[in-house]
Design a protein around this motif. Structure first.
Motif, PDB file in Angstrom:
ATOM      1  N   ALA A 172       0.769  -1.157  -0.049  1.00 32.95           N
ATOM      2  CA  ALA A 172      -0.101   0.004   0.085  1.00 32.95           C
ATOM      3  C   ALA A 172       0.884   1.242   0.111  1.00 32.95           C
ATOM      4  O   ALA A 172       0.591   2.133  -0.671  1.00 32.95           O
ATOM      5  CB  ALA A 172      -0.814  -0.038   1.242  1.00 32.95           C
ATOM      6  N   ILE A 173       1.951   1.191   0.927  1.00 33.80           N
ATOM      7  CA  ILE A 173       2.676   2.457   0.919  1.00 33.80           C
ATOM      8  C   ILE A 173       3.281   2.599  -0.046  1.00 33.80           C
ATOM      9  O   ILE A 173       3.738   3.935  -0.812  1.00 33.80           O
ATOM     10  CB  ILE A 173       3.415   2.613   2.486  1.00 33.80           C
ATOM     11  CG1 ILE A 173       2.498   2.391   3.283  1.00 33.80           C
ATOM     12  CG2 ILE A 173       4.703   3.767   2.281  1.00 33.80           C
ATOM     13  CD1 ILE A 173       3.285   2.276   4.624  1.00 33.80           C
ATOM     14  N   TYR A 174       4.403   1.739  -0.530  1.00 37.15           N
ATOM     15  CA  TYR A 174       5.036   2.117  -1.748  1.00 37.15           C
ATOM     16  C   TYR A 174       4.263   1.996  -3.166  1.00 37.15           C
ATOM     17  O   TYR A 174       4.950   3.003  -4.075  1.00 37.15           O
ATOM     18  CB  TYR A 174       6.043   0.709  -1.941  1.00 37.15           C
ATOM     19  CG  TYR A 174       7.234   0.853  -1.069  1.00 37.15           C
ATOM     20  CD1 TYR A 174       8.282   1.685  -1.573  1.00 37.15           C
ATOM     21  CD2 TYR A 174       7.392  -0.072   0.061  1.00 37.15           C
ATOM     22  CE1 TYR A 174       9.450   1.900  -0.638  1.00 37.15           C
ATOM     23  CE2 TYR A 174       8.583   0.031   0.945  1.00 37.15           C
ATOM     24  CZ  TYR A 174       9.521   0.903   0.339  1.00 37.15           C
ATOM     25  OH  TYR A 174      10.583   1.063   1.218  1.00 37.15           O
ATOM     26  N   LEU A 179       3.002   5.554  -7.418  1.00 41.01           N
ATOM     27  CA  LEU A 179       1.921   5.612  -8.646  1.00 41.01           C
ATOM     28  C   LEU A 179       1.301   6.926  -8.586  1.00 41.01           C
ATOM     29  O   LEU A 179       1.087   7.361  -9.593  1.00 41.01           O
ATOM     30  CB  LEU A 179       1.027   4.394  -8.103  1.00 41.01           C
ATOM     31  CG  LEU A 179       1.691   2.807  -8.727  1.00 41.01           C
ATOM     32  CD1 LEU A 179       0.422   1.819  -8.245  1.00 41.01           C
ATOM     33  CD2 LEU A 179       2.147   2.780  -9.833  1.00 41.01           C
ATOM     34  N   VAL A 180       1.204   7.467  -7.187  1.00 38.93           N
ATOM     35  CA  VAL A 180       0.442   8.747  -7.128  1.00 38.93           C
ATOM     36  C   VAL A 180       1.268   9.837  -7.746  1.00 38.93           C
ATOM     37  O   VAL A 180       0.746  10.583  -8.661  1.00 38.93           O
ATOM     38  CB  VAL A 180       0.103   8.997  -5.617  1.00 38.93           C
ATOM     39  CG1 VAL A 180      -0.438  10.442  -5.752  1.00 38.93           C
ATOM     40  CG2 VAL A 180      -1.119   8.010  -5.151  1.00 38.93           C
ATOM     41  N   PRO A 181       2.439   9.794  -7.489  1.00 41.52           N
ATOM     42  CA  PRO A 181       3.577  10.844  -7.971  1.00 41.52           C
ATOM     43  C   PRO A 181       3.463  10.619  -9.534  1.00 41.52           C
ATOM     44  O   PRO A 181       3.728  11.708 -10.291  1.00 41.52           O
ATOM     45  CB  PRO A 181       4.826  10.623  -7.262  1.00 41.52           C
ATOM     46  CG  PRO A 181       4.395  10.081  -6.008  1.00 41.52           C
ATOM     47  CD  PRO A 181       3.089   9.096  -6.305  1.00 41.52           C
ATOM     48  N   GLY A 186       2.321  12.960 -14.796  1.00 43.43           N
ATOM     49  CA  GLY A 186       1.832  12.765 -16.229  1.00 43.43           C
ATOM     50  C   GLY A 186       0.610  14.003 -16.232  1.00 43.43           C
ATOM     51  O   GLY A 186       0.480  14.688 -17.425  1.00 43.43           O
ATOM     52  N   PHE A 187      -0.151  14.140 -15.329  1.00 45.65           N
ATOM     53  CA  PHE A 187      -1.331  14.957 -15.339  1.00 45.65           C
ATOM     54  C   PHE A 187      -0.659  16.498 -15.590  1.00 45.65           C
ATOM     55  O   PHE A 187      -1.195  17.337 -16.439  1.00 45.65           O
ATOM     56  CB  PHE A 187      -2.155  15.031 -14.113  1.00 45.65           C
ATOM     57  CG  PHE A 187      -3.227  16.249 -14.107  1.00 45.65           C
ATOM     58  CD1 PHE A 187      -4.387  15.846 -14.858  1.00 45.65           C
ATOM     59  CD2 PHE A 187      -3.003  17.274 -13.346  1.00 45.65           C
ATOM     60  CE1 PHE A 187      -5.254  17.015 -14.825  1.00 45.65           C
ATOM     61  CE2 PHE A 187      -4.166  18.208 -13.318  1.00 45.65           C
ATOM     62  CZ  PHE A 187      -5.169  17.930 -14.212  1.00 45.65           C
ATOM     63  N   PHE A 203       9.625  14.394 -12.395  1.00 47.66           N
ATOM     64  CA  PHE A 203       8.948  13.087 -11.695  1.00 47.66           C
ATOM     65  C   PHE A 203       9.893  12.872 -10.546  1.00 47.66           C
ATOM     66  O   PHE A 203       9.396  12.613  -9.258  1.00 47.66           O
ATOM     67  CB  PHE A 203       9.172  11.924 -12.529  1.00 47.66           C
ATOM     68  CG  PHE A 203       8.432  10.707 -11.899  1.00 47.66           C
ATOM     69  CD1 PHE A 203       7.346  10.565 -11.493  1.00 47.66           C
ATOM     70  CD2 PHE A 203       9.919   9.602 -11.599  1.00 47.66           C
ATOM     71  CE1 PHE A 203       6.888   9.325 -10.715  1.00 47.66           C
ATOM     72  CE2 PHE A 203       9.296   8.368 -11.133  1.00 47.66           C
ATOM     73  CZ  PHE A 203       8.139   8.143 -10.862  1.00 47.66           C
ATOM     74  N   LEU A 204      11.087  12.935 -10.398  1.00 41.59           N
ATOM     75  CA  LEU A 204      12.248  12.586  -9.157  1.00 41.59           C
ATOM     76  C   LEU A 204      11.802  13.634  -7.919  1.00 41.59           C
ATOM     77  O   LEU A 204      11.645  13.386  -6.793  1.00 41.59           O
ATOM     78  CB  LEU A 204      13.514  12.779  -9.379  1.00 41.59           C
ATOM     79  CG  LEU A 204      14.419  12.631  -8.363  1.00 41.59           C
ATOM     80  CD1 LEU A 204      14.177  11.141  -7.784  1.00 41.59           C
ATOM     81  CD2 LEU A 204      15.772  12.608  -8.782  1.00 41.59           C
ATOM     82  N   GLU A 205      11.217  14.881  -8.410  1.00 43.11           N
ATOM     83  CA  GLU A 205      11.137  15.825  -7.329  1.00 43.11           C
ATOM     84  C   GLU A 205       9.696  15.604  -6.701  1.00 43.11           C
ATOM     85  O   GLU A 205       9.386  15.706  -5.688  1.00 43.11           O
ATOM     86  CB  GLU A 205      11.035  17.422  -8.231  1.00 43.11           C
ATOM     87  CG  GLU A 205      12.247  17.919  -8.178  1.00 43.11           C
ATOM     88  CD  GLU A 205      12.364  19.131  -9.046  1.00 43.11           C
ATOM     89  OE1 GLU A 205      13.339  20.008  -9.145  1.00 43.11           O
ATOM     90  OE2 GLU A 205      11.200  19.457  -9.612  1.00 43.11           O
ATOM     91  N   ILE A 206       8.820  15.123  -7.608  1.00 41.59           N
ATOM     92  CA  ILE A 206       7.160  14.700  -7.014  1.00 41.59           C
ATOM     93  C   ILE A 206       7.406  13.714  -6.134  1.00 41.59           C
ATOM     94  O   ILE A 206       6.878  13.559  -5.028  1.00 41.59           O
ATOM     95  CB  ILE A 206       6.488  14.553  -8.132  1.00 41.59           C
ATOM     96  CG1 ILE A 206       6.309  15.884  -8.946  1.00 41.59           C
ATOM     97  CG2 ILE A 206       5.097  14.071  -7.596  1.00 41.59           C
ATOM     98  CD1 ILE A 206       5.295  15.744 -10.261  1.00 41.59           C
ATOM     99  N   VAL A 207       8.242  12.685  -6.549  1.00 44.05           N
ATOM    100  CA  VAL A 207       8.470  11.510  -5.522  1.00 44.05           C
ATOM    101  C   VAL A 207       8.995  11.938  -4.451  1.00 44.05           C
ATOM    102  O   VAL A 207       8.880  11.547  -3.263  1.00 44.05           O
ATOM    103  CB  VAL A 207       9.244  10.407  -6.562  1.00 44.05           C
ATOM    104  CG1 VAL A 207       9.619   9.429  -5.454  1.00 44.05           C
ATOM    105  CG2 VAL A 207       8.411   9.783  -7.656  1.00 44.05           C
ATOM    106  N   CYS A 208       9.984  12.786  -4.456  1.00 45.08           N
ATOM    107  CA  CYS A 208      10.863  13.209  -3.143  1.00 45.08           C
ATOM    108  C   CYS A 208       9.957  14.015  -2.267  1.00 45.08           C
ATOM    109  O   CYS A 208       9.916  13.768  -1.059  1.00 45.08           O
ATOM    110  CB  CYS A 208      11.869  14.038  -3.624  1.00 45.08           C
ATOM    111  SG  CYS A 208      13.086  14.361  -2.429  1.00 45.08           S
TER     112      CYS A 208
END
Length: 311
Positions: A172-174, A179-181, A186-187, A203-208
């Motif tokens: 759930a957490i990973y 997936l949400v970032p 993409g949006f 993408f890396l900044e959003i994951v971070c």
């Protein structure tokens, strides 16, 4: 007359040169001043003032380091993605940077962009990866301990550790942290092709950002051991407000120039998904029906004792 008028400045210059030569002949230690120097000094001073003003503006906007970093990043030769060196750059971060970003996610500064303030100079995956791993074990262990303390002392209760909670929490957490970032990135890329926005994120900044925003749930999950539903809901609301404000202040500048309804719908979706993760973990791992308590009941047909699971 025209010839005399044009030759007059040359005669004055020759006379001045002769006077200077006579002066130097009479006094060799005398100093001379160039007439051209004053014209260059104001330009140099003006250039220095302009540079200092630009530095002050960059410092106020928080864009100086980030812009320099982006330029330097474009000059660096990146290794192929199938090599170890390519992924090693994502974990090239020191302890002070990680602690500073954790502090910024727990105590967000109103009006400050989390990416520009902490992430853009050196986005990493080290912090998000270990924050998610720590949160997985914190939720799984706290859920087992909560179940143990609630039924401690009951004669019919037998504690059975549920190791499957670790795998469920990890999935759930990973999945949420990646997936949400990915969907949000993409949006934003799709909307940026239609609306010219000033702020853009990789993408890396959003994951971070998402990874560090989950840190507040680690102490919250530990405190969920307290067997009081009111305390648990207060804790989850406080954690949701703190981490949700980080996401809103970070991603609102990226969508505020878009259509008003789309911008608000995007922010609402981000906050709802974040709340769904927190409430889902609380409901599943801490408020789930207990399946380990067996209560003996008498069967009406044969008088045998049958063990049934309580809900």
């Amino acid at each position: 007359c025209t010839a005399i008028h044009s030759a007059f400045p040359q005669l004055l210059a020759a006379e001045e040169f002769d006077d200077a030569a006579n002066l130097l002949a009479g006094n060799p230690d005398a100093t001379t001043i160039s007439i051209d120097e004053p014209s260059e000094n104001p330009k140099n001073q003006y250039g220095l003032l302009q540079d200092s003003r630009r530095e002050e503006d960059d410092e106020l906007l928080g864009t100086d380091d980030s812009d320099k970093t982006e330029l330097l990043a474009g000059q660096k030769k990146s290794a192929p993605f199938w090599t170890f060196e390519y992924y090693q750059t994502f974990f090239d971060v020191d302890t002070y940077q990680v602690l500073d970003r954790i502090k910024g996610s727990v105590f967000p500064i109103p009006g400050k962009n989390f990416v520009r303030l902490y992430i853009r100079s050196n986005p990493d995956l080290y912090g998000p990866f270990w924050i998610c791993a720590t949160l997985v074990f914190a939720i799984a262990i706290s859920g087992n301990l909560s179940n143990f303390f609630i039924h401690l002392g009951k004669p019919a209760y037998r504690y059975v550790p549920e190791f499957r909670k670790v795998s469920i929490a990890a999935t759930a957490i990973y999945a949420y942290a990646w997936l949400v970032p990915l969907a949000l990135w993409g949006f934003l890329m799709w909307r940026n092709s239609k609306v010219m926005n000033i702020v853009s994120y990789s993408f890396l900044e959003i994951v971070c950002v998402y990874g560090y925003s989950l840190f507040i749930y680690i102490p919250t999950a530990i405190l969920w051991i307290i067997p009081q539903k009111a305390v648990r809901w207060i804790l989850v609301m406080v954690a949701l407000c703190l981490s949700g404000s980080v996401l809103v202040m970070t991603f609102w500048p990226a969508v505020r120039d878009d259509n008003r309804r789309i911008a608000l719908a995007t922010m609402v979706t981000v906050v709802l998904l974040h709340a769904l993760l927190a409430i889902g973990c609380l409901a599943y791992f801490f408020d789930a029906p207990d399946l380990n308590v067996l209560i003996p009941t008498a069967a009406a047909q044969n008088g045998t004792i049958v063990a049934t699971k309580t809900q």
